[in-house]
Design a protein around this motif. Structure first.
Motif, mmCIF file in Angstrom:
data_model
loop_
_atom_site.group_PDB
_atom_site.id
_atom_site.type_symbol
_atom_site.label_atom_id
_atom_site.label_comp_id
_atom_site.label_asym_id
_atom_site.label_seq_id
_atom_site.Cartn_x
_atom_site.Cartn_y
_atom_site.Cartn_z
ATOM 1 N N SER A 14 0.830 -1.204 0.000
ATOM 2 C CA SER A 14 0.000 0.000 0.000
ATOM 3 C C SER A 14 0.865 1.255 0.000
ATOM 4 O O SER A 14 0.541 2.252 -0.660
ATOM 5 C CB SER A 14 -0.923 -0.009 1.221
ATOM 6 O OG SER A 14 -1.799 1.100 1.208
ATOM 7 N N TYR A 15 1.980 1.196 0.717
ATOM 8 C CA TYR A 15 2.922 2.328 0.723
ATOM 9 C C TYR A 15 3.479 2.556 -0.679
ATOM 10 O O TYR A 15 3.555 3.696 -1.152
ATOM 11 C CB TYR A 15 4.055 2.046 1.705
ATOM 12 C CG TYR A 15 5.104 3.136 1.759
ATOM 13 C CD1 TYR A 15 4.905 4.290 2.511
ATOM 14 C CD2 TYR A 15 6.303 3.014 1.046
ATOM 15 C CE1 TYR A 15 5.867 5.288 2.567
ATOM 16 C CE2 TYR A 15 7.259 4.007 1.094
ATOM 17 C CZ TYR A 15 7.039 5.139 1.852
ATOM 18 O OH TYR A 15 7.983 6.139 1.896
ATOM 19 N N LYS A 16 3.858 1.495 -1.354
ATOM 20 C CA LYS A 16 4.384 1.613 -2.712
ATOM 21 C C LYS A 16 3.353 2.264 -3.636
ATOM 22 O O LYS A 16 3.690 3.145 -4.438
ATOM 23 C CB LYS A 16 4.785 0.231 -3.243
ATOM 24 C CG LYS A 16 6.033 -0.339 -2.615
ATOM 25 C CD LYS A 16 6.182 -1.831 -2.847
ATOM 26 C CE LYS A 16 6.149 -2.218 -4.286
ATOM 27 N NZ LYS A 16 6.392 -3.675 -4.482
ATOM 28 N N GLU A 17 2.105 1.820 -3.516
ATOM 29 C CA GLU A 17 1.041 2.402 -4.337
ATOM 30 C C GLU A 17 0.874 3.889 -4.042
ATOM 31 O O GLU A 17 0.686 4.706 -4.948
ATOM 32 C CB GLU A 17 -0.272 1.661 -4.068
ATOM 33 C CG GLU A 17 -1.459 2.191 -4.865
ATOM 34 C CD GLU A 17 -2.757 1.504 -4.494
ATOM 35 O OE1 GLU A 17 -3.827 2.037 -4.851
ATOM 36 O OE2 GLU A 17 -2.703 0.446 -3.831
ATOM 37 N N TYR A 18 0.983 4.242 -2.769
ATOM 38 C CA TYR A 18 0.814 5.644 -2.348
ATOM 39 C C TYR A 18 1.915 6.529 -2.929
ATOM 40 O O TYR A 18 1.630 7.577 -3.521
ATOM 41 C CB TYR A 18 0.828 5.710 -0.825
ATOM 42 C CG TYR A 18 0.921 7.102 -0.263
ATOM 43 C CD1 TYR A 18 -0.196 7.930 -0.189
ATOM 44 C CD2 TYR A 18 2.138 7.597 0.206
ATOM 45 C CE1 TYR A 18 -0.108 9.207 0.333
ATOM 46 C CE2 TYR A 18 2.237 8.878 0.732
ATOM 47 C CZ TYR A 18 1.115 9.681 0.792
ATOM 48 O OH TYR A 18 1.209 10.947 1.299
ATOM 49 N N VAL A 19 3.181 6.131 -2.776
ATOM 50 C CA VAL A 19 4.262 6.997 -3.238
ATOM 51 C C VAL A 19 4.288 7.081 -4.761
ATOM 52 O O VAL A 19 4.666 8.105 -5.331
ATOM 53 C CB VAL A 19 5.628 6.533 -2.688
ATOM 54 C CG1 VAL A 19 5.653 6.618 -1.171
ATOM 55 C CG2 VAL A 19 5.992 5.134 -3.153
ATOM 56 N N ARG A 20 3.860 6.004 -5.412
ATOM 57 C CA ARG A 20 3.784 6.040 -6.878
ATOM 58 C C ARG A 20 2.693 7.019 -7.334
ATOM 59 O O ARG A 20 2.910 7.849 -8.220
ATOM 60 C CB ARG A 20 3.508 4.637 -7.423
ATOM 61 C CG ARG A 20 3.571 4.538 -8.934
ATOM 62 C CD ARG A 20 3.260 3.125 -9.396
ATOM 63 N NE ARG A 20 4.364 2.211 -9.147
ATOM 64 C CZ ARG A 20 4.317 1.191 -8.317
ATOM 65 N NH1 ARG A 20 3.209 0.940 -7.626
ATOM 66 N NH2 ARG A 20 5.354 0.396 -8.148
ATOM 67 N N ARG A 21 1.538 6.946 -6.685
ATOM 68 C CA ARG A 21 0.410 7.786 -7.066
ATOM 69 C C ARG A 21 0.612 9.247 -6.664
ATOM 70 O O ARG A 21 0.290 10.163 -7.425
ATOM 71 C CB ARG A 21 -0.865 7.247 -6.409
ATOM 72 C CG ARG A 21 -2.136 8.034 -6.753
ATOM 73 C CD ARG A 21 -3.328 7.496 -6.001
ATOM 74 N NE ARG A 21 -3.252 7.735 -4.568
ATOM 75 C CZ ARG A 21 -3.095 6.786 -3.654
ATOM 76 N NH1 ARG A 21 -3.001 5.521 -4.007
ATOM 77 N NH2 ARG A 21 -3.031 7.092 -2.356
ATOM 78 N N GLU A 22 1.140 9.485 -5.470
ATOM 79 C CA GLU A 22 1.223 10.828 -4.919
ATOM 80 C C GLU A 22 2.445 11.611 -5.377
ATOM 81 O O GLU A 22 2.515 12.818 -5.176
ATOM 82 C CB GLU A 22 1.212 10.770 -3.383
ATOM 83 C CG GLU A 22 -0.084 10.246 -2.795
ATOM 84 C CD GLU A 22 -1.243 11.192 -3.042
ATOM 85 O OE1 GLU A 22 -1.035 12.423 -2.993
ATOM 86 O OE2 GLU A 22 -2.360 10.698 -3.293
ATOM 87 N N PHE A 23 3.432 10.923 -5.980
ATOM 88 C CA PHE A 23 4.642 11.651 -6.363
ATOM 89 C C PHE A 23 5.223 11.189 -7.694
ATOM 90 O O PHE A 23 5.294 11.952 -8.652
ATOM 91 C CB PHE A 23 5.689 11.532 -5.254
ATOM 92 C CG PHE A 23 6.988 12.222 -5.562
ATOM 93 C CD1 PHE A 23 7.013 13.564 -5.935
ATOM 94 C CD2 PHE A 23 8.195 11.549 -5.472
ATOM 95 C CE1 PHE A 23 8.206 14.214 -6.218
ATOM 96 C CE2 PHE A 23 9.393 12.185 -5.753
ATOM 97 C CZ PHE A 23 9.394 13.522 -6.114
#
Length: 470
Positions: free
Chosen positions: A282-291
């Motif tokens: 979920s962290y990987k998905e977040y940093v990919r999407r948000e940055f």
């Protein structure tokens, strides 16, 4: 009604024509350059951006603050630069780089270094210049298109976030195993001593998840990362948002993970390891999407600031750690479409002028293997000082005199012989001796009457980034 419809249709056609003309004019007369600036912790990117903007504004006021750009802009003994201005904020969805407040700190009677930023920030400048009398520009001038605009969009972001790029291609098990391996060496083993003891005694990978125990383990892991950075000066710290979280902080459940040994097995359902792996994904998905897939992907020119001097000063383990962090950043940058990259070794004013070439050469040698795979040859290495806060002087070293620098510390001008800067990666025994010292100079006061911040090398970095568009 028919007449009204005809009039409305006419207005819409006129609006469309106006839009087409404006769009055509912009595409013909405006070049947009998207420039990202980053650096690892305390590399000085905030003051670099502040000085870069101020010097560009001064260049627009006909001050020769950036000699390399001045040479680019000269034609028949006159500059082609008409104006440089900061553009008003538009509809950006990320914070604005607060240039004025940071500049005010340097203008004060007791100047202070601006506080580092820990989130995304953006600001845009517009440069207006006369077209040169050559090539396609000469033809455009004959058509009445005499001026050209360069819109420079600057993105400021924490270098720690780049260390998350390699994580995107890792599984939780691979990341955890590599992270735990690093903890076995000093000074990490010292910083993570409490975390290692707690997880060994309280956390079982195959056991049922206990939220209270897992949350404490996560906080201990973050504390270890912070100690690595604050106390020991380490740079290779993953995940990057655990030490530089940005405005959303860390009080979100998917961030509450930490490394635990899964012994190479796929975690079983409803176990601690399985929950940690889900949070990691979920962290990987977040940093990919948000940055990475949004803001970062839009920028195709990159300045990377590297504090080589501090790494030298702190010794063998910190220097090796800085090298490892840069290698990971390079892996991340290699996945992006970056047309131009400048690597700048900061604090060049801490060493005398004749040592600055060595500083740039050391930065190149430190990063050469990391950036070897880049497809183009536009990568250029520089030694810079965003604010030149020293003057050359002569001191006595043993029985001979050597060139050193003098700068202000605690309000007093003091000479410093910082030592020899190697031009290549130092041999292992280099760190067995105290060959280097690093004073913390106060910033030179910026005098508004002079209208520019004295610096070293920013003009060369900018020439690398925007020179081809001038």
């Amino acid at each position: 009604m028919v007449l009204k419809n005809i009039l409305n249709a006419g207005e819409r056609a006129l609006d469309a024509a106006k839009f087409a003309l404006e769009y055509g004019e912009a595409s013909l007369n405006e070049t947009v350059i998207k420039l990202a600036v980053t650096g690892l912790s305390r590399s000085g990117k905030t003051v670099f951006i502040t000085s870069m903007i101020q010097n560009l504004l001064a260049l627009g006021d006909q001050k020769n603050t950036l000699p390399e750009l001045t040479k680019r802009l000269m034609q028949d003994g006159q500059t082609r630069l008409i104006d440089v201005k900061i553009l008003a904020a538009g509809a950006e969805q990320i914070p604005r780089f607060d240039f004025k407040s940071k500049l005010a700190l340097l203008e004060s009677d007791k100047p202070e270094w601006p506080s580092p930023t820990d989130d995304l920030a953006t600001i845009s400048l517009m440069m207006t210049l006369k077209r040169p009398d050559s090539g396609v520009n000469a033809a455009l001038k004959r058509l009445g298109q005499t001026d050209h605009r360069i819109k420079l969009e600057i993105l400021d972001y924490p270098g720690e976030w780049l260390l998350d790029l390699p994580i995107l291609s890792q599984s939780y098990g691979d990341w955890a195993r590599a992270t735990l391996d690093l903890m076995r060496s000093e000074p990490r083993s010292q910083a993570f001593e409490e975390f290692i003891r707690y997880t060994r005694e309280s956390i079982t990978a195959d056991g049922k998840p206990d939220e209270a125990l897992m949350r404490k383990a996560h906080l201990l892991y973050k504390r270890g990362l912070t100690e690595c950075r604050e106390k020991h000066g380490l740079q290779f710290l993953q995940p990057g948002r655990f030490v530089c979280p940005g405005p959303k902080g860390a009080d979100i459940p998917f961030l509450w993970f930490f490394p635990i040994d899964t012994e190479g097995r796929t975690p079983r359902a409803e176990t601690t390891a399985e929950l940690l792996a889900r949070r990691f994904e979920s962290y990987k998905e977040y940093v990919r999407r948000e940055f990475f897939d949004t803001y970062f992907a839009e920028f195709n020119r990159q300045i990377l600031l590297v504090d080589v001097l501090t790494a030298l000063y702190k010794g063998r383990s910190i220097f090796k750690d800085t090298e490892m962090a840069i290698e990971e950043i390079a892996k991340g940058l290699a996945t992006q479409k970056i047309a131009k990259l400048a690597v700048a070794a900061t604090k060049a004013d801490h060493v005398p002028p004749r040592s600055r070439d060595n500083l740039a050469s050391l930065a190149e040698d430190l990063t050469e293997s990391a950036f070897r795979g880049r497809p183009n040859k536009n990568d250029i290495f520089h030694a810079i000082a965003s604010i030149d806060s020293t003057e050359p002087t002569v001191v006595t070293r043993g029985d001979r005199q050597v060139v050193a620098v003098t700068g202000k510390i605690d309000g007093q001008m003091r000479p410093y012989d910082v030592g020899e800067v190697p031009s290549k990666m130092p041999e292992s025994d280099y760190f067995d001796y105290q060959l280097f010292s690093l004073p913390g100079f106060e910033p030179r006061r910026f005098d508004p009457k002079i209208q520019y911040i004295k610096n070293i090398g920013i003009d060369k970095v900018l020439d690398t980034m925007v020179g081809d568009s001038l």
